[in-house]
Design a protein around this motif. Structure first.
Motif, PDB file in Angstrom:
ATOM      1  N   TYR A  63      -5.384  15.899  11.312  1.00  0.00           N
ATOM      2  CA  TYR A  63      -5.472  14.449  11.302  1.00  0.00           C
ATOM      3  C   TYR A  63      -6.141  13.925  10.039  1.00  0.00           C
ATOM      4  N   ALA A  64      -5.732  12.735   9.639  1.00  0.00           N
ATOM      5  CA  ALA A  64      -6.449  12.032   8.583  1.00  0.00           C
ATOM      6  C   ALA A  64      -7.772  11.520   9.145  1.00  0.00           C
ATOM      7  N   ASP A  65      -8.757  11.406   8.284  1.00  0.00           N
ATOM      8  CA  ASP A  65     -10.061  10.923   8.731  1.00  0.00           C
ATOM      9  C   ASP A  65      -9.980   9.532   9.341  1.00  0.00           C
ATOM     10  N   SER A  66      -9.047   8.727   8.845  1.00  0.00           N
ATOM     11  CA  SER A  66      -8.941   7.340   9.302  1.00  0.00           C
ATOM     12  C   SER A  66      -8.532   7.218  10.768  1.00  0.00           C
ATOM     13  N   VAL A  67      -7.937   8.267  11.331  1.00  0.00           N
ATOM     14  CA  VAL A  67      -7.466   8.191  12.721  1.00  0.00           C
ATOM     15  C   VAL A  67      -8.052   9.274  13.610  1.00  0.00           C
ATOM     16  N   LYS A  68      -8.827  10.180  13.038  1.00  0.00           N
ATOM     17  CA  LYS A  68      -9.386  11.288  13.808  1.00  0.00           C
ATOM     18  C   LYS A  68     -10.261  10.745  14.939  1.00  0.00           C
TER      19      LYS A  68
ATOM     20  N   LYS B 161      -7.281  -0.927  15.883  1.00  0.00           N
ATOM     21  CA  LYS B 161      -7.982  -1.913  15.079  1.00  0.00           C
ATOM     22  C   LYS B 161      -6.964  -2.735  14.293  1.00  0.00           C
TER      23      LYS B 161
ATOM     24  N   GLU C 149      -6.761  -3.155  11.248  1.00  0.00           N
ATOM     25  CA  GLU C 149      -6.364  -2.406  10.053  1.00  0.00           C
ATOM     26  C   GLU C 149      -5.368  -1.283  10.341  1.00  0.00           C
ATOM     27  N   ASP C 150      -5.077  -1.039  11.610  1.00  0.00           N
ATOM     28  CA  ASP C 150      -4.020  -0.090  11.964  1.00  0.00           C
ATOM     29  C   ASP C 150      -2.635  -0.736  11.895  1.00  0.00           C
TER      30      ASP C 150
ATOM     31  N   LEU D  62      -0.844  10.365   8.540  1.00  0.00           N
ATOM     32  CA  LEU D  62      -1.825  10.220   9.609  1.00  0.00           C
ATOM     33  C   LEU D  62      -2.117  11.525  10.324  1.00  0.00           C
TER      34      LEU D  62
ATOM     35  N   GLU E  25       0.738   6.418   4.064  1.00  0.00           N
ATOM     36  CA  GLU E  25      -0.409   7.249   4.438  1.00  0.00           C
ATOM     37  C   GLU E  25      -0.018   8.272   5.498  1.00  0.00           C
TER      38      GLU E  25
ATOM     39  N   LYS F 258       0.832  -1.199   0.000  1.00  0.00           N
ATOM     40  CA  LYS F 258       0.000   0.000   0.000  1.00  0.00           C
ATOM     41  C   LYS F 258       0.864   1.246   0.000  1.00  0.00           C
TER      42      LYS F 258
END
Length: 121
Positions: free
Chosen positions: A59-64, A86, A88-89, A48, A46, A43
């Motif tokens: 922050y990125a939405d994925s970790v906010k 998670k 996926e982290d 963060l 990213e 991947k």
């Protein structure tokens, strides 16, 4: 030369927490923006979160709401508090910084070597 060294990675269960640290050392004069990235094999890397010298954060939405970036300018250190982790982290987490070396007016970009975070039961 400026070196960035991350620490604090490891194995954690889903829902758990970890705190990553990144120390800028060597001939550093001042670190401006400091960032945390992560990359999973196969991947893209990213972004963060990043933090300005005065403490402004993005922050990125994925970790906010789950991750918090902070810094200690006196220690040239940036932190990433990661909560509610998670699966996926799971990734290698990298520190990145724009910094001045002592005696130089050039702002350069530096990367750490990365620290592995694995979220699994």
């Amino acid at each position: 030369q400026v070196q960035l060294v991350e620490s604090g990675g490891g194995l954690v269960q889903p829902g758990g927490s970890l705190r990553l640290s990144c120390v800028a050392s060597g001939s550093i004069s001042r670190a401006n923006i400091m960032r945390w990235y992560r990359q999973d094999p196969g991947k893209e890397r990213e972004l963060l979160a990043f933090i300005s010298h005065t403490g402004g954060t993005t922050y990125a939405d994925s970790v906010k709401g789950r991750f918090t970036i902070s810094r200690d300018n006196a220690k040239n250190t940036v932190y990433l508090q990661m909560n509610s982790l998670k699966p996926e982290d799971t990734a290698v987490y990298y520190c990145n910084a724009d910094a001045y070396s002592r005696g130089s007016s050039l702002l350069k970009n530096y990367w750490g070597q990365g620290t592995q975070v694995t979220v699994s039961s």
